[in-house]
Scaffold this active site. Structure first.
Site, PDB file in Angstrom:
ATOM      1  N   TYR A 386      39.552  16.535 -34.446  1.00  0.00           N
ATOM      2  CA  TYR A 386      40.479  17.588 -34.811  1.00  0.00           C
ATOM      3  C   TYR A 386      39.875  18.372 -35.502  1.00  0.00           C
ATOM      4  CZ  TYR A 386      44.419  20.063 -36.028  1.00  0.00           C
ATOM      5  OH  TYR A 386      45.480  21.238 -36.426  1.00  0.00           O
ATOM      6  N   SER A 467      45.556  21.254 -29.731  1.00  0.00           N
ATOM      7  CA  SER A 467      45.396  22.294 -30.881  1.00  0.00           C
ATOM      8  C   SER A 467      44.384  22.742 -31.569  1.00  0.00           C
ATOM      9  CB  SER A 467      46.604  21.732 -31.769  1.00  0.00           C
ATOM     10  OG  SER A 467      47.383  22.782 -32.615  1.00  0.00           O
ATOM     11  N   ASP A 558      55.397  25.929 -25.610  1.00  0.00           N
ATOM     12  CA  ASP A 558      54.528  25.611 -26.667  1.00  0.00           C
ATOM     13  C   ASP A 558      54.696  27.044 -27.444  1.00  0.00           C
ATOM     14  OD1 ASP A 558      52.570  25.201 -28.763  1.00  0.00           O
ATOM     15  OD2 ASP A 558      51.266  24.486 -27.559  1.00  0.00           O
ATOM     16  N   HIS A 600      54.561  22.043 -28.053  1.00  0.00           N
ATOM     17  CA  HIS A 600      53.167  21.688 -28.597  1.00  0.00           C
ATOM     18  C   HIS A 600      52.912  20.288 -28.578  1.00  0.00           C
ATOM     19  CE1 HIS A 600      49.568  23.245 -30.518  1.00  0.00           C
ATOM     20  NE2 HIS A 600      49.810  22.538 -31.605  1.00  0.00           N
TER      21      HIS A 600
END
Ligand code: NAG
Length: 630
Positions: A386, A467, A558, A600
């Site tokens: 991430y 993301s 999203d 999302h």
């Protein structure tokens, strides 16, 4: 349940909120007298929330409906007559109605900027149009704010955030000193008379407890690994340390329990450590021993001597421990445990390694593999990361990953790259703004390690992220198309020059910077996935080199990272890589998967989660030549 060993009954079952499971529960807040439940529901995965109220005993839904709530909680005043929440103005339909379905907006498909967040107080049984506006600040339209009532019910705290940085202001209002409670402000058409306690954006402050006017906060002020501090509202300039910053471990949370005790959770090399401390002076009372993994939740109240601790790791789906703090040596006993039939955790081993990145900084990485794995470079491997917004990726159980570990022989790995909060604010800052490239270098180094150590080889190495982690995957395949055998990028931020223009994108400039500033434009243009797609065969002496098989995943509702990011990258990749006058060497597929009535990620119905995991891991297995074994 009426008691801890009572018969459970259902209060609210989100599965029944819609036929297809696309309506999810997003806020759940019970009134002080336990008579009412304020709950928020979100449709089709959107960030928009509608708050409703239920009577707990009768399980009947009240007529109250609060719309256009976003980035909010519901915090009850202790009279149980109402609660604070945050919302945006209703979208101006004419301006935002790009997708016309009759005259109503399909909330979550619009892309306009979220501006002018306001705090309201809703009183039970009244119309939302009568809600009391408690705070607004039209001068600072991008800020978000939340109001939260202190445990003693005396104050309401107002937190203001400028963007996604772990930094906020704190104002407070003494509810008991208001002439006619919150109601009085309405009559006078005034905002709540908040008093400034922290009026700058320098550090993060999170309320832990208060004894009258003495408030305890967890903060990163002059303490990138966080500490506990106390201030008396009567002397607002004098703050004292209660638990000092630890030089190695991050103080992740502190919860007050059993009148004057604190359950403190540290993050130590990406694993949680729990302690019981004394609230007054912060002194250590006991270690609360837990296995290697993550504390997924602590449920505790000041008035209770029993606490509940949620625990998980890569091989343990979930245990809730019950712990009575009045015992001489508090011990954790299993209250509930999730058991997965047919899953034997002794088939697997978990290792944590520390991989040097490009600049030598050691990056922690968890590797979960079959117990007797041979390091011969033959295994399919899934690397997840991430690296942003101070978010720490600690061990957690993933059904999908366990299934592919068991049946596809996949080794799965989490690289705790910079940009996250794994080692506090310095770690976060080392992977943001002008240093964002560190995230990609860290991830690439982790991938190279897996190859060198013999876990896998490039053709069998799949990278995955969502993301900000979708950006990570997008940037890494542009920078090292040769290193990966598959790429799965979920709901990624792919257009680094324009992300700030859509929904809440403006808040991410704290991690990325903004293309409207020249210096920052220079950072962004260098790694923006959309702007760095090149034909590898034109760059490298190896005429064969091409992009790995890539799947870009997004969803039509999203409204966090709007789908246009993935759609534009898909179009660009297909245009640059797959069309050329001569026959393109790009034979690996570049495809997209677009989910409908989903957003999302939060609140997605289980069936959609399963369908998506099946699609993307089947794609991965096919392109990497991994086959299913029983
Ligand atoms: C930043 O990350 C650390 C470590 O996970 C966490 O303790 C802290 O609460 C985070 N800061 C904020 C403001 O969320």
């Amino acid at each position: 349940m009426d008691s801890l060993d009572g018969e459970p009954e259902i209060l609210l079952d989100p599965n029944t909120l819609s036929e297809d499971g696309t309506v999810a529960l997003s806020i759940c807040s019970i009134s002080e007298d336990a008579m009412f439940l304020a709950y928020g529901i979100s449709s089709s995965g959107s960030d928009w929330v509608t708050i409703k109220i239920m009577q707990v005993v009768a399980k009947s839904v009240e007529p109250d409906v609060l719309s256009w709530v976003k980035f909010s909680d519901a915090s009850w005043t202790h009279d149980s007559k109402g609660f604070f929440y945050s919302r945006y103005p209703a979208p101006n339909l004419e301006r935002v109605l790009l997708h016309r379905d009759g005259e109503s907006l399909d909330a979550g498909t619009e892309t306009h900027s979220n501006l002018y967040h306001e705090v309201y107080y809703h009183r039970l049984g009244t119309d939302q149009s009568d809600d009391i506006l408690c705070w607004k600040d039209p001068e600072n339209p991008k800020c978000t704010r939340s109001a939260s009532v202190t445990q003693d019910g005396k104050y309401v705290l107002l937190y203001t955030y400028e963007n996604c940085d772990p930094v906020n202001q704190v104002y407070y209002c003494d509810l008991s000193a208001l002439p006619d409670w919150v109601e009085g402000c309405k009559g006078r058409n005034e905002l709540l008379p908040f008093i400034k306690l922290v009026d700058n954006f320098v550090a993060s402050y999170e309320y832990v407890a208060n004894d009258g006017t003495a408030l305890t906060f967890r903060t990163n002020k002059d303490a990138p690994k966080y500490k506990l501090v106390r201030v008396d509202l009567k002397e607002p300039d004098s703050w004292s340390d209660i638990i000092q910053e630890n030089e190695k471990d991050v103080l992740e949370s502190a919860v007050v329990v059993n009148k004057n005790q604190l359950v403190v959770s540290y993050l130590s090399d990406v694993k949680n450590v729990l302690q019981l401390r004394d609230l007054k002076a912060g002194a250590l009372l006991h270690h609360l021993p837990i296995d290697i993994g993550s504390v997924s939740g602590i449920s505790a109240r000041r008035k209770d001597d029993t606490i509940f601790i949620g625990f998980t790791n890569f091989l343990i789906p979930g245990i809730i421990y019950e712990c009575n703090l009045n015992e001489e040596v508090p011990n954790l006993k299993v209250f509930r445990e999730t058991v997965v039939p047919g899953f034997d955790h002794t088939d697997f081993q978990v290792n944590q390694v520390f991989v040097p990145s490009k600049d030598g900084v050691k990056i922690p990485m968890f590797i979960v593999a079959g117990k007797d794995i041979s390091l011969d470079g033959s295994h399919p491997c899934l690397l997840y990361g991430y690296g942003g917004f101070n978010i720490s990726i600690t061990p957690y159980f993933s059904v999908g990953r366990v299934v592919i570990a068991k049946h596809l022989g996949v080794v799965f790995c989490i690289a705790n790259i910079r940009g996250g909060g794994e080692y506090g604010e310095d770690w976060h800052k080392a992977g943001s703004l002008s240093k964002k490239q560190n995230c990609f270098d860290d991830f690439i180094s982790a991938a190279e390690y897996l190859v060198e150590a013999g876990y896998t080889r490039p053709k069998k190495l799949c990278i995955e992220g969502g993301s900000n982690g979708g950006l990570l995957v997008g940037a890494c395949i542009n920078q090292r198309p040769d290193l990966f055998g598959c790429a799965l990028a979920h709901v990624g931020v792919m257009d680094m020059l324009r992300f700030h223009k859509f929904t809440i994108g403006h808040a991410w400039t704290s991690d990325y910077g903004c293309s409207e500033k020249e210096e920052e434009f220079q950072w962004l243009i260098k790694y923006s996935p959309l702007h760095n797609v090149r034909r590898p065969w034109e760059q490298s002496p190896n005429q064969e080199s091409q992009y790995p098989p890539t799947m870009l995943l997004t969803a039509d509702h999203d409204d966090r990272v709007v789908p246009l990011h993935s759609l534009k990258l898909l179009a660009t990749m297909q245009y640059v890589l797959c069309t050329s006058l001569e026959k393109s060497p790009q034979s690996n597929p570049i495809i997209s998967r677009i989910e409908c009535k989903a957003g999302h990620g939060a609140g997605r119905p289980t069936q959609k989660v399963i369908d998506e995991a099946a699609d993307r891991y089947a794609f991965m297995a096919k392109v990497m030549g991994a086959s299913w074994v029983q």
